[in-house]
Every structure is written in structure tokens, then in C-alpha cells.
Design a protein around this motif. Structure first.
Motif, PDB file in Angstrom:
ATOM      1  N   PHE A 182       0.853  -1.192   0.000  1.00 25.57           N
ATOM      2  CA  PHE A 182       0.000   0.000   0.000  1.00 25.57           C
ATOM      3  C   PHE A 182       0.885   1.235   0.000  1.00 25.57           C
ATOM      4  O   PHE A 182       2.039   1.197   0.440  1.00 25.57           O
ATOM      5  CB  PHE A 182      -0.984   0.009   1.180  1.00 25.57           C
ATOM      6  CG  PHE A 182      -0.365  -0.024   2.550  1.00 25.57           C
ATOM      7  CD1 PHE A 182       0.069   1.146   3.175  1.00 25.57           C
ATOM      8  CD2 PHE A 182      -0.227  -1.224   3.236  1.00 25.57           C
ATOM      9  CE1 PHE A 182       0.615   1.124   4.453  1.00 25.57           C
ATOM     10  CE2 PHE A 182       0.322  -1.264   4.509  1.00 25.57           C
ATOM     11  CZ  PHE A 182       0.753  -0.082   5.126  1.00 25.57           C
ATOM     12  N   ALA A 183       0.339   2.320  -0.530  1.00 31.00           N
ATOM     13  CA  ALA A 183       1.107   3.557  -0.656  1.00 31.00           C
ATOM     14  C   ALA A 183       0.169   4.758  -0.691  1.00 31.00           C
ATOM     15  O   ALA A 183      -1.008   4.621  -1.059  1.00 31.00           O
ATOM     16  CB  ALA A 183       1.959   3.515  -1.932  1.00 31.00           C
ATOM     17  N   PRO A 184       0.694   5.929  -0.339  1.00 32.37           N
ATOM     18  CA  PRO A 184       1.929   6.146   0.408  1.00 32.37           C
ATOM     19  C   PRO A 184       1.852   5.524   1.807  1.00 32.37           C
ATOM     20  O   PRO A 184       0.766   5.457   2.385  1.00 32.37           O
ATOM     21  CB  PRO A 184       2.043   7.666   0.489  1.00 32.37           C
ATOM     22  CG  PRO A 184       1.183   8.183  -0.620  1.00 32.37           C
ATOM     23  CD  PRO A 184       0.049   7.194  -0.723  1.00 32.37           C
ATOM     24  N   ALA A 185       2.957   5.094   2.323  1.00 28.57           N
ATOM     25  CA  ALA A 185       2.952   4.344   3.571  1.00 28.57           C
ATOM     26  C   ALA A 185       2.421   5.149   4.751  1.00 28.57           C
ATOM     27  O   ALA A 185       1.771   4.600   5.645  1.00 28.57           O
ATOM     28  CB  ALA A 185       4.367   3.853   3.876  1.00 28.57           C
ATOM     29  N   ASP A 186       2.669   6.471   4.759  1.00 29.19           N
ATOM     30  CA  ASP A 186       2.256   7.283   5.903  1.00 29.19           C
ATOM     31  C   ASP A 186       0.836   7.826   5.788  1.00 29.19           C
ATOM     32  O   ASP A 186       0.272   8.312   6.768  1.00 29.19           O
ATOM     33  CB  ASP A 186       3.234   8.445   6.110  1.00 29.19           C
ATOM     34  CG  ASP A 186       3.373   9.309   4.866  1.00 29.19           C
ATOM     35  OD1 ASP A 186       2.922   8.884   3.780  1.00 29.19           O
ATOM     36  OD2 ASP A 186       3.941  10.419   4.983  1.00 29.19           O
ATOM     37  N   HIS A 187       0.249   7.761   4.598  1.00 31.02           N
ATOM     38  CA  HIS A 187      -1.167   8.151   4.430  1.00 31.02           C
ATOM     39  C   HIS A 187      -1.727   7.358   3.243  1.00 31.02           C
ATOM     40  O   HIS A 187      -1.883   7.886   2.143  1.00 31.02           O
ATOM     41  CB  HIS A 187      -1.325   9.669   4.210  1.00 31.02           C
ATOM     42  CG  HIS A 187      -0.534  10.212   3.058  1.00 31.02           C
ATOM     43  ND1 HIS A 187       0.822  10.382   3.089  1.00 31.02           N
ATOM     44  CD2 HIS A 187      -0.926  10.629   1.824  1.00 31.02           C
ATOM     45  CE1 HIS A 187       1.236  10.869   1.932  1.00 31.02           C
ATOM     46  NE2 HIS A 187       0.198  11.031   1.149  1.00 31.02           N
ATOM     47  N   LEU A 206      -3.844   3.722  -1.818  1.00 31.74           N
ATOM     48  CA  LEU A 206      -4.023   2.603  -2.742  1.00 31.74           C
ATOM     49  C   LEU A 206      -3.371   1.343  -2.187  1.00 31.74           C
ATOM     50  O   LEU A 206      -2.224   1.380  -1.720  1.00 31.74           O
ATOM     51  CB  LEU A 206      -3.404   2.943  -4.106  1.00 31.74           C
ATOM     52  CG  LEU A 206      -3.516   1.887  -5.208  1.00 31.74           C
ATOM     53  CD1 LEU A 206      -4.977   1.651  -5.573  1.00 31.74           C
ATOM     54  CD2 LEU A 206      -2.714   2.311  -6.434  1.00 31.74           C
ATOM     55  N   ALA A 207      -4.116   0.240  -2.229  1.00 32.33           N
ATOM     56  CA  ALA A 207      -3.579  -1.073  -1.863  1.00 32.33           C
ATOM     57  C   ALA A 207      -3.589  -1.949  -3.106  1.00 32.33           C
ATOM     58  O   ALA A 207      -4.569  -1.953  -3.862  1.00 32.33           O
ATOM     59  CB  ALA A 207      -4.406  -1.711  -0.757  1.00 32.33           C
ATOM     60  N   VAL A 208      -2.514  -2.701  -3.317  1.00 34.71           N
ATOM     61  CA  VAL A 208      -2.369  -3.506  -4.530  1.00 34.71           C
ATOM     62  C   VAL A 208      -1.912  -4.912  -4.147  1.00 34.71           C
ATOM     63  O   VAL A 208      -0.991  -5.081  -3.335  1.00 34.71           O
ATOM     64  CB  VAL A 208      -1.345  -2.881  -5.510  1.00 34.71           C
ATOM     65  CG1 VAL A 208      -1.229  -3.729  -6.768  1.00 34.71           C
ATOM     66  CG2 VAL A 208      -1.742  -1.453  -5.862  1.00 34.71           C
ATOM     67  N   ALA A 209      -2.546  -5.912  -4.742  1.00 35.29           N
ATOM     68  CA  ALA A 209      -2.119  -7.303  -4.584  1.00 35.29           C
ATOM     69  C   ALA A 209      -1.940  -7.910  -5.965  1.00 35.29           C
ATOM     70  O   ALA A 209      -2.813  -7.768  -6.829  1.00 35.29           O
ATOM     71  CB  ALA A 209      -3.143  -8.099  -3.784  1.00 35.29           C
ATOM     72  N   VAL A 210      -0.826  -8.576  -6.185  1.00 33.27           N
ATOM     73  CA  VAL A 210      -0.527  -9.185  -7.485  1.00 33.27           C
ATOM     74  C   VAL A 210      -0.040 -10.618  -7.261  1.00 33.27           C
ATOM     75  O   VAL A 210       0.804 -10.864  -6.396  1.00 33.27           O
ATOM     76  CB  VAL A 210       0.557  -8.391  -8.252  1.00 33.27           C
ATOM     77  CG1 VAL A 210       0.918  -9.101  -9.553  1.00 33.27           C
ATOM     78  CG2 VAL A 210       0.086  -6.970  -8.537  1.00 33.27           C
ATOM     79  N   VAL A 211      -0.582 -11.546  -8.041  1.00 30.51           N
ATOM     80  CA  VAL A 211      -0.137 -12.931  -8.033  1.00 30.51           C
ATOM     81  C   VAL A 211       0.276 -13.297  -9.457  1.00 30.51           C
ATOM     82  O   VAL A 211      -0.504 -13.104 -10.395  1.00 30.51           O
ATOM     83  CB  VAL A 211      -1.239 -13.893  -7.548  1.00 30.51           C
ATOM     84  CG1 VAL A 211      -0.745 -15.335  -7.572  1.00 30.51           C
ATOM     85  CG2 VAL A 211      -1.714 -13.511  -6.150  1.00 30.51           C
ATOM     86  N   VAL A 212       1.481 -13.809  -9.617  1.00 26.28           N
ATOM     87  CA  VAL A 212       1.987 -14.209 -10.935  1.00 26.28           C
ATOM     88  C   VAL A 212       2.232 -15.713 -10.923  1.00 26.28           C
ATOM     89  O   VAL A 212       3.226 -16.173 -10.346  1.00 26.28           O
ATOM     90  CB  VAL A 212       3.280 -13.464 -11.305  1.00 26.28           C
ATOM     91  CG1 VAL A 212       3.746 -13.877 -12.698  1.00 26.28           C
ATOM     92  CG2 VAL A 212       3.072 -11.957 -11.232  1.00 26.28           C
ATOM     93  N   PRO A 213       1.353 -16.510 -11.529  1.00 27.48           N
ATOM     94  CA  PRO A 213       1.584 -17.954 -11.588  1.00 27.48           C
ATOM     95  C   PRO A 213       2.918 -18.276 -12.252  1.00 27.48           C
ATOM     96  O   PRO A 213       3.235 -17.734 -13.310  1.00 27.48           O
ATOM     97  CB  PRO A 213       0.398 -18.468 -12.412  1.00 27.48           C
ATOM     98  CG  PRO A 213      -0.676 -17.433 -12.227  1.00 27.48           C
ATOM     99  CD  PRO A 213       0.066 -16.131 -12.151  1.00 27.48           C
TER     100      PRO A 213
END
Length: 284
Positions: free
Chosen positions: A241-246, A249-256
Motif C-alpha cells: 500500500f502507498a503512500p505508507a504514511d497516508h 491505494l492497496a495492490v495485490a498481485v499474483v503471478v503464476p
């Protein structure tokens, strides 16, 4: 064991009767670890130690306690996203508990084994970390408007659950995840030279691939199908997630079959941040 914990990593952690072991990737020995550095280095041994401590403290109740924690962050339950037939993922640590007991289940689950999560679950989990335990229902759209631009339907954030803990604990998680993107971390190259800080965690999940093998009994001519291990692949994973202090946006990625998450999933994540920052904006 608390926020100020320090432990010397031996590279290999023996538990139970001393015959079962957990080791770090490539057998790395990370030396003195704090909770933050354990996250930065992705130390399996440090997490296994915590799993064993919880097992010793809570005994047979430890696995139920772990499940409560997982569910509080959206793992092992449906996220509530407005899509049909959502999977709850797999809680394999419950099966391990049934077959081998809570110690094995807690140690194996402590560093990410024994649970299979969807990308949506990982995204909700990451957002819950950023929100300090507040778990929100995922929404696919912000609003629906008509051809004339007038609002047809709006959506407001819906809180599904909360997991209140002192800020000291959330701060440890954030600092450790930020260290993942800094020199010595597993994703330093992917997030280099950004004007804002990113809190991240990479992972490399192993998966065994089995293929069917059909044999014929020479006497009865009856065919029988068994399963044989074909290969072991590694899937790249990254949450952040970013920016870390406020956080915005949260992002999750999976690459088979992506191998190390820091070299595959984290690179894709960087592109997501770049695009979002360009068209929406991430900084204050």
C-alpha cells in the motif's frame, strides 16, 4: 515477545522433538532480527518461532485463534465483493491440525504456508493492514451515472469488521513493510526512486503440480488412474500500500510460475502505482 523483541536467526529452526525444521530461503542466516527486520528479510524461521510460541501458550485453542486472526483480515472467508460465486480460499492449516496437531499447523501457517487466498482476498487483507484493522467491503465502481451525467446510484464504504490494536503494533508492520522496499529488502529494485514510500511484502509460494497416470491390470484389463507429482513451481506474490504514511491505494498481485515475488509481482505492482499516480495521484 513484543514490539521490542530481538532474536538471533540460526537459518534453520527446529521444533517439536527437534526432528522437524523450517529454513529460510537458500538457508540464509539473518543474524539478530527485530520484528521489522524479520518482515524485511522474509525470515521463515522468525515466524516459525512465533507459531510455536503461540502453540505452546494456547495449546489446542491456538489454531482456532489463528483462524480468528485470518478471518479478521479477510482470509478464509468471502470478501463481500459484488461478484457471483466468490471463493473463500482454502484453510489447509485446519487439515494439518486434524492430522498432525496444533504445533505443526501453527508453525507451518506462521510464514504463509497452509492457506490459499484469492487475489481479491489479498487486496482486502492489504487494505485492512493500511486501515489498521478496519476491513472494508470491496466495491467495483465508485458510482453509476446516466448519459446526462446525473447520479443514478452511489456507493459508500461499508465496514465489515474491525480489529483494534495499539498503534505500536501497526507501526511495526508498516515500518517492516517499508523496509522491504529499501536497501536489504526483497523488493528494493521494484520500488526504487519513487517520490513516496511504499509498504510492501513479497512472497514466493510453492505449488506441487500432479498429473494423472493411467495403468492397466494385465490380468483383469481394468484401468486404474493414480496421480504422480510432475513438477514444483513457484508463484510470485506481492502485496503493498502507498503512500505508507497516508495510504490511498492497496495492490495485490499474483503471478503464476512467476518465481520470486520481488522480481515478478512487485515489478507489476510498480507499474500499477506509476499509472495510478499519473492519472489519479498518490501524493498529498
Amino acid at each position: 515477545m513484543g514490539p521490542g523483541d530481538q532474536w538471533t536467526d540460526p537459518g534453520v529452526y527446529f521444533y517439536g522433538r527437534g526432528t522437524d525444521r523450517i529454513k529460510n530461503d537458500s538457508g540464509h542466516v539473518y543474524g539478530i532480527l527485530t520484528p521489522e527486520k524479520a518482515i524485511q528479510k522474509s525470515s521463515n524461521t522468525y515466524m516459525a518461532r512465533i507459531g510455536e510460541e503461540l502453540s505452546l501458550k494456547w495449546g489446542k485453542k491456538s489454531v482456532s485463534l489463528l483462524q480468528t486472526y485470518y478471518h479478521a483480515f479477510g482470509l478464509g472467508i468471502q470478501t463481500g465483493v459484488d461478484l457471483p460465486n466468490e471463493s473463500k480460499g482454502k484453510e489447509d492449516y485446519l487439515v494439518m491440525d486434524d492430522h498432525y496437531g496444533p504445533l505443526a499447523a501453527m508453525v507451518q501457517a506462521s510464514f504463509g504456508q497452509q492457506i490459499r487466498a484469492t487475489a481479491m482476498q489479498l487486496a482486502q487483507y492489504t487494505a485492512t493492514l493500511a486501515n489498521k484493522g478496519v476491513r472494508l467491503q470491496p466495491q467495483l465502481v465508485e458510482k453509476i451515472t446516466g448519459p446526462d451525467g446525473k447520479l443514478v446510484k452511489g456507493f459508500t464504504p461499508r465496514v465489515l469488521s474491525t480489529f483494534p490494536h495499539p498503534d505500536a503494533y501497526w507501526d511495526i508492520l508498516t515500518r517492516g513493510m517499508v523496509m522491504v522496499t529499501q536497501p536489504g529488502g526483497t523488493a528494493v529494485n521494484a520500488f526504487r526512486s519513487l517520490p513516496y514510500s511504499v509498504a510492501a511484502k513479497t512472497g514466493t509460494s510453492e505449488q506441487d503440480i500432479y498429473v494423472p497416470v493411467t495403468t492397466t491390470d494385465p490380468k483383469t484389463k481394468e484401468k486404474k488412474t493414480t496421480w504422480k507429482m510432475h513438477a514444483r513451481i513457484t508463484n510470485g506474490v506481492s502485496i503493498s500500500f502507498a503512500p505508507a504514511d497516508h495510504p490511498k491505494l492497496a495492490v495485490a498481485v499474483v503471478v503464476p510460475e512467476g518465481g520470486y515475488g520481488g522480481r515478478s509481482a512487485a515489478v507489476i505492482t510498480r507499474s500499477v502505482y506509476d499509472a495510478y499516480d499519473k492519472y489519479v495521484g498518490l501524493e498529498k
